[in-house]
Design a protein around this motif. Structure first.
Motif, PDB file in Angstrom:
ATOM      1  N   GLY A  19       9.555  11.548   1.600  1.00  0.00           N
ATOM      2  CA  GLY A  19       9.092  11.913   0.260  1.00  0.00           C
ATOM      3  C   GLY A  19       8.259  13.169   0.319  1.00  0.00           C
ATOM      4  O   GLY A  19       7.484  13.364   1.249  1.00  0.00           O
ATOM      5  N   LEU A 113       1.834   0.166  -8.045  1.00  0.00           N
ATOM      6  CA  LEU A 113       2.963   0.954  -7.539  1.00  0.00           C
ATOM      7  C   LEU A 113       2.543   2.335  -7.053  1.00  0.00           C
ATOM      8  O   LEU A 113       3.383   3.220  -6.883  1.00  0.00           O
ATOM      9  CB  LEU A 113       4.026   1.093  -8.631  1.00  0.00           C
ATOM     10  CG  LEU A 113       4.601  -0.220  -9.176  1.00  0.00           C
ATOM     11  CD1 LEU A 113       5.577   0.059 -10.307  1.00  0.00           C
ATOM     12  CD2 LEU A 113       5.286  -1.018  -8.069  1.00  0.00           C
ATOM     13  N   THR A 114       1.265   2.522  -6.802  1.00  0.00           N
ATOM     14  CA  THR A 114       0.756   3.846  -6.433  1.00  0.00           C
ATOM     15  C   THR A 114       1.371   4.382  -5.149  1.00  0.00           C
ATOM     16  O   THR A 114       1.742   5.564  -5.072  1.00  0.00           O
ATOM     17  CB  THR A 114      -0.780   3.808  -6.291  1.00  0.00           C
ATOM     18  OG1 THR A 114      -1.353   3.437  -7.548  1.00  0.00           O
ATOM     19  CG2 THR A 114      -1.319   5.171  -5.891  1.00  0.00           C
ATOM     20  N   VAL A 115       1.498   3.552  -4.138  1.00  0.00           N
ATOM     21  CA  VAL A 115       2.059   4.025  -2.867  1.00  0.00           C
ATOM     22  C   VAL A 115       3.529   4.386  -3.024  1.00  0.00           C
ATOM     23  O   VAL A 115       4.019   5.342  -2.426  1.00  0.00           O
ATOM     24  CB  VAL A 115       1.849   2.983  -1.755  1.00  0.00           C
ATOM     25  CG1 VAL A 115       2.624   3.357  -0.503  1.00  0.00           C
ATOM     26  CG2 VAL A 115       0.361   2.863  -1.422  1.00  0.00           C
ATOM     27  N   ARG A 116       4.256   3.638  -3.840  1.00  0.00           N
ATOM     28  CA  ARG A 116       5.658   3.990  -4.092  1.00  0.00           C
ATOM     29  C   ARG A 116       5.755   5.312  -4.845  1.00  0.00           C
ATOM     30  O   ARG A 116       6.685   6.095  -4.634  1.00  0.00           O
ATOM     31  CB  ARG A 116       6.360   2.895  -4.893  1.00  0.00           C
ATOM     32  CG  ARG A 116       6.627   1.633  -4.104  1.00  0.00           C
ATOM     33  CD  ARG A 116       7.593   0.712  -4.816  1.00  0.00           C
ATOM     34  NE  ARG A 116       8.910   1.302  -4.930  1.00  0.00           N
ATOM     35  CZ  ARG A 116       9.942   0.717  -5.524  1.00  0.00           C
ATOM     36  NH1 ARG A 116       9.789  -0.483  -6.085  1.00  0.00           N
ATOM     37  NH2 ARG A 116      11.112   1.294  -5.583  1.00  0.00           N
ATOM     38  N   LEU A 117       4.810   5.568  -5.722  1.00  0.00           N
ATOM     39  CA  LEU A 117       4.829   6.796  -6.511  1.00  0.00           C
ATOM     40  C   LEU A 117       4.354   7.999  -5.707  1.00  0.00           C
ATOM     41  O   LEU A 117       4.998   9.054  -5.709  1.00  0.00           O
ATOM     42  CB  LEU A 117       3.944   6.612  -7.756  1.00  0.00           C
ATOM     43  CG  LEU A 117       3.747   7.852  -8.638  1.00  0.00           C
ATOM     44  CD1 LEU A 117       5.067   8.243  -9.283  1.00  0.00           C
ATOM     45  CD2 LEU A 117       2.693   7.584  -9.706  1.00  0.00           C
ATOM     46  N   GLY A 119       3.116   7.910  -2.228  1.00  0.00           N
ATOM     47  CA  GLY A 119       3.270   7.869  -0.776  1.00  0.00           C
ATOM     48  C   GLY A 119       1.976   7.444  -0.099  1.00  0.00           C
ATOM     49  O   GLY A 119       0.879   7.731  -0.602  1.00  0.00           O
ATOM     50  N   ALA A 201       0.234  -0.388   0.147  1.00  0.00           N
ATOM     51  CA  ALA A 201       1.651  -0.237   0.502  1.00  0.00           C
ATOM     52  C   ALA A 201       2.355  -1.583   0.414  1.00  0.00           C
ATOM     53  O   ALA A 201       3.491  -1.680  -0.066  1.00  0.00           O
ATOM     54  CB  ALA A 201       1.783   0.351   1.899  1.00  0.00           C
ATOM     55  N   SER A 204       2.827  -2.489  -3.263  1.00  0.00           N
ATOM     56  CA  SER A 204       3.887  -1.720  -3.894  1.00  0.00           C
ATOM     57  C   SER A 204       5.268  -2.319  -3.636  1.00  0.00           C
ATOM     58  O   SER A 204       6.152  -2.233  -4.485  1.00  0.00           O
ATOM     59  CB  SER A 204       3.867  -0.270  -3.390  1.00  0.00           C
ATOM     60  OG  SER A 204       2.709   0.400  -3.842  1.00  0.00           O
ATOM     61  N   GLU A 205       5.443  -2.912  -2.472  1.00  0.00           N
ATOM     62  CA  GLU A 205       6.732  -3.503  -2.110  1.00  0.00           C
ATOM     63  C   GLU A 205       6.509  -4.779  -1.299  1.00  0.00           C
ATOM     64  O   GLU A 205       6.789  -4.816  -0.098  1.00  0.00           O
ATOM     65  CB  GLU A 205       7.576  -2.515  -1.313  1.00  0.00           C
ATOM     66  CG  GLU A 205       7.915  -1.237  -2.053  1.00  0.00           C
ATOM     67  CD  GLU A 205       8.707  -0.266  -1.203  1.00  0.00           C
ATOM     68  OE1 GLU A 205       9.924  -0.166  -1.409  1.00  0.00           O
ATOM     69  OE2 GLU A 205       8.100   0.383  -0.333  1.00  0.00           O
ATOM     70  N   ARG A 208       9.035  -6.361   1.235  1.00  0.00           N
ATOM     71  CA  ARG A 208       9.334  -5.742   2.529  1.00  0.00           C
ATOM     72  C   ARG A 208       8.852  -6.602   3.694  1.00  0.00           C
ATOM     73  O   ARG A 208       9.397  -6.508   4.801  1.00  0.00           O
ATOM     74  CB  ARG A 208       8.698  -4.354   2.607  1.00  0.00           C
ATOM     75  CG  ARG A 208       9.436  -3.301   1.810  1.00  0.00           C
ATOM     76  CD  ARG A 208       8.816  -1.939   1.982  1.00  0.00           C
ATOM     77  NE  ARG A 208       8.821  -1.513   3.375  1.00  0.00           N
ATOM     78  CZ  ARG A 208       8.174  -0.431   3.818  1.00  0.00           C
ATOM     79  NH1 ARG A 208       7.455   0.289   2.979  1.00  0.00           N
ATOM     80  NH2 ARG A 208       8.222  -0.105   5.086  1.00  0.00           N
TER      81      ARG A 208
END
Length: 241
Positions: A19, A113-117, A119, A201, A204-205, A208
């Motif tokens: 990213g 969702l900050t880490v997905r947005l 990184g 992280a 966000s997911e 995983r």
């Protein structure tokens, strides 16, 4: 045969998501979702220093407790400070958006969702980038997010940090130094920031965690299945070749 092994290669080859992070080189905050101690410490720090303003609306207390192997009683006593909150509730707080906007000019965003947005590297660098700036309403600024509205809530841990730049290099300089130590040593503070980033992280997911546990079994299955398909193909086509 050649085409089969090419297909197997691409099945087994790890996929790396890259990213863009802008021009500035960011300190690595690559998450390790298998480090349960880091995730648990990140949860503790987030609840104590961040959750009062920043909700995690897409994450439930129960899901967090189950994924991070935290007993329900401990979760309710140490993490869920409000007696009105239920174990299966999303990770909200009591702060009203209208009041927050009045105090800080903007309501603190939800960080689910900050880490997905952004990184993990960006979040890690942002949390390490606060410095003293008397021209700002809250007395701080950020090397990564200029004119930031957020106060440095982690200052008691890190200490007071200032830009360490000469007048000639003020433009674009992001070198920092601590002039008043906090309760944590620099390495200890950076480790704490990594734990918060690692926890975000995970938030966000969250799937995983299970995906990474199942992935090796799937890859083994695909490899064995590919071998079986290859020999089956040879058996079917032996008379033709």
């Amino acid at each position: 045969m050649k085409h089969l092994w090419i297909a197997v290669y691409f099945l087994l080859m790890p996929i790396i998501a890259v990213g863009g992070q802008g021009e500035r080189e960011l300190r690595s905050g690559a998450p390790d979702l298998q480090d349960q101690a880091s995730l648990q410490n990140g949860l503790k720090l987030y609840v104590n220093y961040c959750l009062g303003c920043h909700t995690l609306s897409y994450q439930r207390f129960s899901r967090t407790a189950n994924d991070l192997d935290i007993p329900q009683t401990l979760m309710e006593e140490a993490v869920m400070f409000s007696s009105a909150a239920d174990f299966n509730d999303p990770m909200h707080n009591a702060l009203r958006a209208e009041e927050a906007a009045q105090w800080w000019g903007v309501a603190p965003p939800d960080l689910s969702l900050t880490v997905r947005l952004r990184g993990a590297d960006w979040v890690n660098a942002y949390l390490l980038g606060f410095y003293q700036d008397s021209s700002r309403p809250n007395g701080v600024n950020n090397t990564l997010f200029d004119s930031v509205a957020m106060p440095n809530v982690l200052e008691p841990l890190q200490g007071v940090q200032v830009l360490d730049c000469s007048k000639a290099e003020q433009q674009g300089c992001d070198r920092l130094k601590v002039i008043t130590p906090g309760v944590m040593a620099p390495d200890e503070f950076e480790s704490a920031i990594y734990d918060i980033t690692n926890f975000l992280a995970y938030v966000s997911e969250p799937y995983r965690l299970k995906a990474q546990a199942v992935a090796p079994k799937i890859m083994i299955f695909l490899f064995i299945f590919s071998v079986i398909v290859y020999f089956l193909k040879r058996e079917y086509w032996k008379d033709v070749y």
